[in-house]
Motif scaffolding. Structure first.
Motif, short mmCIF file in Angstrom:
data_model
loop_
_atom_site.label_atom_id
_atom_site.label_comp_id
_atom_site.label_asym_id
_atom_site.label_seq_id
_atom_site.Cartn_x
_atom_site.Cartn_y
_atom_site.Cartn_z
N ARG A 141 -4.44 13.49 -13.52
CA ARG A 141 -4.37 14.25 -12.39
C ARG A 141 -3.15 15.38 -12.74
NH1 ARG A 141 -1.76 12.63 -6.51
NH2 ARG A 141 -0.13 11.91 -8.01
N TYR A 142 -2.10 15.10 -13.17
CA TYR A 142 -1.09 15.81 -13.41
C TYR A 142 -1.40 16.87 -14.49
CZ TYR A 142 3.33 17.70 -15.22
OH TYR A 142 4.24 18.50 -15.69
N ALA A 177 -5.39 4.25 -6.89
CA ALA A 177 -4.21 3.82 -7.52
C ALA A 177 -3.43 2.70 -6.58
CB ALA A 177 -3.19 4.87 -7.85
N ARG A 178 -3.38 3.01 -5.39
CA ARG A 178 -2.88 2.13 -4.37
C ARG A 178 -3.66 0.51 -4.08
NH1 ARG A 178 -2.58 4.42 0.57
NH2 ARG A 178 -3.59 6.32 0.11
N ASP A 202 -4.82 8.84 -6.06
CA ASP A 202 -3.70 8.37 -5.23
C ASP A 202 -4.29 7.04 -4.22
OD1 ASP A 202 -2.57 7.59 -2.50
OD2 ASP A 202 -1.07 9.37 -2.92
N LEU A 220 -4.44 -1.40 -15.42
CA LEU A 220 -3.14 -0.73 -15.46
C LEU A 220 -3.40 0.43 -16.44
CD1 LEU A 220 -0.40 -1.24 -14.70
CD2 LEU A 220 0.21 -1.79 -16.99
N VAL A 221 -4.34 0.68 -17.26
CA VAL A 221 -4.62 1.72 -18.27
C VAL A 221 -5.36 2.64 -17.11
CG1 VAL A 221 -6.08 2.61 -19.82
CG2 VAL A 221 -4.82 0.34 -20.45
N ALA A 249 4.61 7.58 -14.72
CA ALA A 249 3.30 7.78 -15.66
C ALA A 249 3.74 8.45 -16.85
CB ALA A 249 2.10 8.14 -14.76
N VAL A 285 -4.97 2.93 -13.84
CA VAL A 285 -3.91 3.55 -12.93
C VAL A 285 -3.23 4.64 -13.75
CG1 VAL A 285 -2.00 3.26 -11.51
CG2 VAL A 285 -3.85 1.40 -11.70
N CYS A 286 -2.71 4.25 -14.93
CA CYS A 286 -1.89 5.14 -15.66
C CYS A 286 -2.79 6.39 -15.94
CB CYS A 286 -1.60 4.42 -17.18
SG CYS A 286 -0.70 5.42 -18.31
N PHE A 345 2.33 4.67 -2.47
CA PHE A 345 2.31 5.39 -3.65
C PHE A 345 3.47 5.16 -4.41
CE2 PHE A 345 1.87 9.31 -6.32
CZ PHE A 345 0.57 8.80 -7.27
N MET A 391 1.59 -4.71 -22.81
CA MET A 391 1.11 -4.39 -21.34
C MET A 391 1.01 -5.53 -20.52
SD MET A 391 -1.54 -1.50 -20.67
CE MET A 391 -2.86 -2.41 -21.12
N PHE A 426 5.10 1.16 -14.05
CA PHE A 426 5.23 2.10 -15.01
C PHE A 426 6.30 2.26 -15.66
CE2 PHE A 426 1.58 4.42 -12.72
CZ PHE A 426 0.61 4.18 -13.39
N ASP A 469 0.91 -1.22 0.01
CA ASP A 469 -0.06 0.03 0.12
C ASP A 469 1.03 1.21 -0.21
OD1 ASP A 469 -2.22 1.79 0.27
OD2 ASP A 469 -2.79 1.11 2.04
N LEU A 483 -3.23 -1.35 -7.35
CA LEU A 483 -2.12 -2.11 -7.22
C LEU A 483 -1.92 -3.28 -6.38
CD1 LEU A 483 0.77 -1.64 -8.55
CD2 LEU A 483 1.51 -0.50 -6.42
N VAL A 541 -3.25 8.81 -12.91
CA VAL A 541 -2.03 9.79 -12.32
C VAL A 541 -1.99 10.74 -13.52
CG1 VAL A 541 0.28 9.64 -11.88
CG2 VAL A 541 -1.01 7.65 -11.36
N PHE A 542 -2.14 10.22 -14.59
CA PHE A 542 -1.95 11.32 -15.81
C PHE A 542 -2.87 12.37 -15.98
CE2 PHE A 542 -2.66 12.68 -20.30
CZ PHE A 542 -1.17 13.27 -20.50
N LEU A 578 4.03 2.51 -7.11
CA LEU A 578 3.37 2.66 -8.48
C LEU A 578 4.26 2.72 -9.46
CD1 LEU A 578 0.15 4.50 -7.69
CD2 LEU A 578 0.37 2.24 -9.03
#
Lengths: 428, 138
Positions: B16-17, B30-31, B27, B6-7, A245, B9-10, A56, A271, A63, A54, B34, B13-14, A59
């Motif tokens: 968000r940025y 995503a955790r 966040d 995976l897409v 990412a 999660v990707c 971040f 992937m 990637f 758990d 994972l 994050v993307f 992650l």
């Protein structure tokens, strides 16, 4: 007592060929059961496994793995090779340096040594053979040069070390890797130079400025990634995870839209491979973090530490002992489990002696990199000989001088802390 | 399904940025994804026999005996820690009604990945054992 249980169970399971992640888990639970009621021990282990995942920061690993595999197939390798050829091809034995420089650049971009060995080696070794370079030496260079990718950032192994160390800064570790990684490459180039002169290896014809500019232009989109990722991390614009990412999205654009080397159905295949690699690595992280909790619960690092310190309290001697143990471990174990298992044991000892955790991380990773190139369990060795289509026995002789030079660089990095700590120091 | 994760999660994050919107629920999501991804991937790999192991010593053993001992060890761990321990953990946390701070998902459901993955691993290792024994009879 607990140490004995932990070690014996672990070794027996490994010898039976039990996957390392499960060997770690079973050894930990056998140790914990001695001092706890079974049901509580089981639940505690399960909880430690979940909390270990758990995070971040973790992650970044899937990637970077995905980005590395995309680059492997995305036509990035041959553009870097062309660029490297215009730079260093003109020297005697030019293609050797081309191989080294391309491995360094590719490793620096992708963070994956295995991807560098297969992508660069798959292209370079046949070419070198055609030009009259002995295949075993080409393969040996390719194998050793690709290890630099693990030391030069971004590097998944350094992220794993940061987690296992319980708080060494990923940014500092990344930046610390530059000088040692480049020193490794310089060492390899030095050995190659002597070899090339002795064997009268051919040189490439000099490139014109126009060719150089053209090759640079082709390589720039790939090299730009390096600047975006590391610049962003160093400049504090984004974290390592966010950078990873962005690296995925950028390589997707590069490989699928710009260079058009990867199609959509291939992307899903890549992937899927990345998810498999991620699970292999992260389940190891999960049980290892549970194990390091069990070890500190049973005071095992303290016991081992006082034992080692009773042998000697000289910093130089202890670091040498730890280096030798890690080299030995690296011969049998892959780099990720080795970092996860030995960081919680060795790092407290090293910090007691005044070694900086960032410095120690670089020592450890470099050390285990050498193990990646040795039989019987060297994953890079396997990749390298399979792309070169030769036998492991053939590559061993040319590997020896390359190992020696890497060991010399390792000793320099171990005993000159500034080599790793100078650049991160500039950040503060 | 794992690819979609995976897409996802990707993309989290993307976006968000790019959107400059540092919401912490991505966040958290995503955790949690994972954790699920890793544990189910690990179970899948037991089925595929693709986990990282050291094979120099075990190569010298009788391959069938080695496979049986190896898979039994995996089974013991998956069943005791992941299924039994995981279920105790999940039920304790569900009773405490612990929820994740942003998404308000009960943490028990997040940790449910452990006993579920443990069950799959146990199933695959039993199948592997049966396979080895059958192979011996033929």
């Amino acid at each position: 007592m607990e140490v004995v249980i932990l070690i014996i169970v672990f070794i027996i399971l490994l010898a039976l060929g039990v996957p390392i992640a499960f060997s770690i888990g079973l050894a930990s639970i056998s140790t914990l059961i001695v001092s706890m009621e079974p049901s509580i021990a089981f639940a505690t282990m399960a909880q430690r496994m979940a909390t270990g995942l758990d995070s971040f920061a973790l992650l970044a690993i899937p990637f970077f793995i995905l980005a590395g595999q995309l680059m492997n197939r995305g036509g990035i390798a041959n553009r870097l090779i062309n660029f490297a050829r215009t730079l260093v091809g003109v020297f005697p034995g030019g293609l050797i340096y081309v191989n080294i420089v391309a491995c360094v650049l590719f490793g620096a971009i992708s963070g994956s040594a295995a991807a560098a060995a297969s992508a660069i080696g798959g292209f370079m070794i046949p070419k070198m053979e055609k030009e009259g370079y002995p295949k075993p030496f080409s393969a040996a260079i390719n194998i050793t040069a690709s290890t630099t990718g693990l030391v030069i950032p971004p590097s998944n192994v350094l992220i794993i070390y940061s987690l296992a160390s319980g708080g060494a800064s990923i940014t500092a570790l990344f930046v610390a890797g530059y000088i040692p990684g480049i020193l490794m490459a310089i060492g390899l180039i030095g050995v190659s130079y002597v070899y090339a002169l002795k064997n009268g290896l051919p040189r490439e014809k000099a490139s014109t400025v126009k060719e150089m500019v053209h090759a640079l232009g082709e390589a720039i989109p790939s090299l730009l990634l390096l600047i975006i990722v590391m610049g962003g991390i160093i400049g504090g614009i984004f974290t390592a995870t966010e950078a990873s990412a962005i690296a995925v999205v950028y390589t997707m654009l590069l490989a699928m839209v710009f260079y058009k080397e990867v199609r959509l159905n291939q992307f899903f295949e890549i992937m899927f491979e990345a998810v498999k690699t991620t699970s292999i690595v992260l389940i190891l992280v999960s049980t290892s973090i549970a194990m390091s909790w069990v070890m500190s619960f049973e005071n095992i690092p303290q016991d081992l530490s006082s034992f080692l310190l009773s042998v000697s309290d000289n910093k130089i001697v202890i670091l040498l002992i730890m280096n030798l143990i890690l080299l030995f471990v690296g011969i049998f174990m892959d780099i990720t489990p080795a970092v996860l298992i030995f960081t919680p044991i060795f790092l407290p000892i090293a910090t007691n002696l005044g070694v900086d955790p960032v410095h120690f991380g670089i020592i450890m990773v470099m050390n285990l990199c050498i193990g990646l190139c040795t039989p019987p369990v060297g994953s890079l060795l396997f990749v390298g000989v399979s792309v070169a289509k030769i036998k492991i026995e053939d590559v061993l002789k040319p590997l020896v001088p390359l190992f020696l030079v890497l060991l010399i660089v390792l000793m320099m990095v171990t005993y000159i802390p500034e080599l790793s700590l100078f650049l991160p120091g500039l950040l503060d | 399904m794992m690819g979609i994760l995976l897409v996802d999660v990707c993309w989290q994050v993307f976006s968000r940025y790019v959107l400059q919107n540092p919401s912490s629920f991505t966040d958290e999501l995503a955790r949690f994804l994972l954790i699920w991804l890793t544990l189910f991937g690990a179970a899948f790999l037991v089925g595929q026999k693709e986990h990282l192991a050291i094979e120099i010593l075990s190569n010298k053993l009788n391959p069938k005996i080695q496979a049986i001992l190896m898979n039994s060890s995996v089974l013991v761990f998956a069943f005791s820690v992941m299924v039994v321990g995981g279920l105790i953990l999940v039920s304790t946390i569900l009773e405490l009604e612990q929820r994740s701070p942003n998404l308000q998902i009960p943490m028990g459901y997040v940790y449910l990945a452990i006993p579920l993955s443990g069950t799959l691993i146990s199933y695959f290792s039993v199948m592997n054992i049966i396979h080895s024994i059958k192979g011996e009879l033929e």
